[in-house]
Design a protein around this motif. Structure first.
Motif, PDB file in Angstrom:
ATOM      1  N   ILE A 162      65.554   1.618  65.180  1.00 57.94           N
ATOM      2  CA  ILE A 162      66.593   0.351  65.351  1.00 57.94           C
ATOM      3  C   ILE A 162      67.308  -0.196  63.940  1.00 57.94           C
ATOM      4  CG2 ILE A 162      65.195  -0.528  67.097  1.00 57.94           C
ATOM      5  CD1 ILE A 162      65.043  -2.943  65.720  1.00 57.94           C
ATOM      6  N   LEU A 195      64.378  -3.373  74.095  1.00 59.97           N
ATOM      7  CA  LEU A 195      64.257  -2.343  73.460  1.00 59.97           C
ATOM      8  C   LEU A 195      62.890  -1.536  74.327  1.00 59.97           C
ATOM      9  CD1 LEU A 195      63.997  -4.100  69.778  1.00 59.97           C
ATOM     10  CD2 LEU A 195      65.256  -2.149  70.468  1.00 59.97           C
ATOM     11  N   SER A 249      64.661   0.384  76.770  1.00 57.56           N
ATOM     12  CA  SER A 249      65.535   1.173  76.147  1.00 57.56           C
ATOM     13  C   SER A 249      67.007   0.838  76.774  1.00 57.56           C
ATOM     14  CB  SER A 249      65.401   2.623  76.139  1.00 57.56           C
ATOM     15  OG  SER A 249      64.572   2.923  75.247  1.00 57.56           O
ATOM     16  N   HIS A 292      68.944   2.325  68.533  1.00 55.51           N
ATOM     17  CA  HIS A 292      69.008   1.396  69.134  1.00 55.51           C
ATOM     18  C   HIS A 292      69.661   0.389  68.167  1.00 55.51           C
ATOM     19  CE1 HIS A 292      65.131   2.654  71.831  1.00 55.51           C
ATOM     20  NE2 HIS A 292      66.229   3.298  71.907  1.00 55.51           N
TER      21      HIS A 292
END
Length: 415
Positions: A94, A54, A57, A153
DNA sequence: ATTCCACAGGAAACAGTGGTCC
DNA sequence: GGACCACTGTTTCCTGTGGAAT
């Protein structure tokens, strides 16, 4: 005593009886405790992998292996719960679709579940993945397009991934591990696969294998003393004080320990034992209750499996029951005769072999391949459940019950 | 050493069903 | 309403297996 009095007595017993369990949810499969025992290393590894992904990315895939009840799903859920809380605080975009592929057992169902979970189906007609009707390619495209447009994400968790690949091949995994090449800007998809089988990886296409198993984690079965600790901790949350004896905990851990160190089974056993103790108005769960629970779970499971089987599977079970030699040929002959008697068109031997192997996997029968040299190769099939259980499960099936009576006659003649 | 039996089980194809799309 | 799609349960075809018999 009339039936009404029996019902009254049970009703009163349960309602006025002492409750041993204070938190029933803590004894269910979905419960994720605040702290997981014996899985610190695994928890750290998953959290690290996802954090790095995360932060940078970029996608990062993970594969977890371990027998059922070794805490794989619980650890993933635990990490993800914390992740989602953290991400929403930090306003990160996310999504974590958690799909159990034992239920979403086809590639298309998995795509549909992902779309539902991410609420893509409410986002607009151009992204909508219908219950059916689209091609796999189109459904995949729509999901990826949505991820790209929204710059999401996504951490896609596929539980029991081995059963998905067994049935459908690894095409869907290939699509998702390659998806990031198509979502070039903004979003990405990371994949966490949870497998019960260690040999699962061998079935994958080398390209899928290399990208999916960037990081691997093996969950070893719990040892008996670890199961005892897990149970003790869960008992504090789920039960009132001093309602489960030490003997019961030890026996419960020992029984589950024998079966692959399955913590889920241990907790389930404890729950059923507690229900039995409550029903009998007892103050404590004892070793006897654990034994009764073990017997009840086995009986109930087998009964449900047989009851919900197709007519042909039921006839095959009866043919196995009747067969003296217990080999495939003999069972198939008897099965064919039973089909004629019940006016059913018999299935082919190939299909019957397949059904026998399914029954083996369910634990209803055991099979052993025997070689008789000149007299060929066959399977020795044995039922693992009692005749009484089979009769009980089939008594309400109007198409099958005449056959059950026939088996009864046969047994009397042979005694 | 070769043949043969009685299957096991993989792969591919098919039929029927139930859905969407145009 | 026909074309198209996926799913499930099944059949057909086929190759492989391993030890007794020859």
């Amino acid at each position: 005593m009339s039936d009404n009095n029996i019902v009254d007595e049970i009703f009163n017993n349960i309602l006025s009886g002492k409750s041993l369990i204070k938190n029933r949810r803590a004894l269910t499969i979905d419960y994720v405790p605040d702290k997981l025992q014996f899985r610190d290393e695994e928890t750290k590894t998953i959290a690290q992998t996802l954090s790095v992904a995360l932060k940078g990315s970029r996608p990062s895939n993970l594969l977890l292996f371990g027998k059922p009840g070794t805490g794989k799903t619980a650890v993933v859920k635990y990490v993800i719960d914390n992740f989602i809380k953290k991400a929403s605080k930090m306003k990160m975009n996310i999504h974590v679709p958690f799909i159990n592929t034992k239920f979403a057992n086809t590639a298309y169902k998995v795509l549909f579940e992902i779309a539902e979970d991410m609420q893509i189906n409410k986002a607009g007609k151009e992204y909508q993945v219908y219950f059916t009707g689209l091609s796999l390619g189109e459904a995949t495209d729509r999901i990826l397009e949505y991820i790209k447009q929204q710059q999401l994400h996504v951490i896609l968790v596929l539980d029991e991934i081995d059963s998905l690949v067994d049935k459908n091949g690894d095409d869907i995994l290939y699509n998702f591990t390659r998806a990031n090449e198509r979502i070039t800007e903004g979003g990405f998809i990371s994949l966490i696969g949870i497998s019960n089988s260690l040999t699962f990886k061998d079935k994958l296409d080398p390209r899928v294998r290399s990208s999916l198993s960037e990081e691997e984690l093996i969950f070893n079965p719990y040892k008996i003393n670890q199961l005892q600790k897990i149970l003790s901790e869960r008992i504090v949350i789920a039960f009132y004080e001093n309602t489960v004896t030490d003997g019961a905990i030890n026996l419960c851990a020992a029984m589950a320990g024998k079966e692959n160190g399955d913590a889920r089974k241990a907790i389930d056993l404890l729950r059923v034992a507690a229900e039995i103790a409550e029903l009998n108005n007892k103050d404590q769960v004892t070793e006897d209750d654990i034994r009764s629970a073990q017997y009840k779970i086995e009986k109930d499971t087998n009964n449900e499996i047989i009851k919900n089987s197709t007519t042909h599977t039921k006839i095959i079970i009866l043919a196995i029951l009747k067969s003296k030699q217990g080999n495939t040929g003999d069972v198939y002959d008897i099965y064919s005769r039973f089909c004629l008697q019940t006016e059913n068109e018999p299935l082919t031997q190939r299909r019957v072999t397949q059904i026998i192997s399914e029954l083996d996997q369910l634990g209803i029968i055991t099979t052993n391949i025997i070689n008789q040299g000149r007299y060929g190769r066959s399977q020795k099939i044995k039922l693992t459940i009692s005749t009484a259980t089979i009769k009980e499960a089939l008594k309400d099936d109007v198409f099958i019950s005449p056959l059950v009576n026939l088996i009864d006659q046969y047994n009397i003649e042979n005694n």
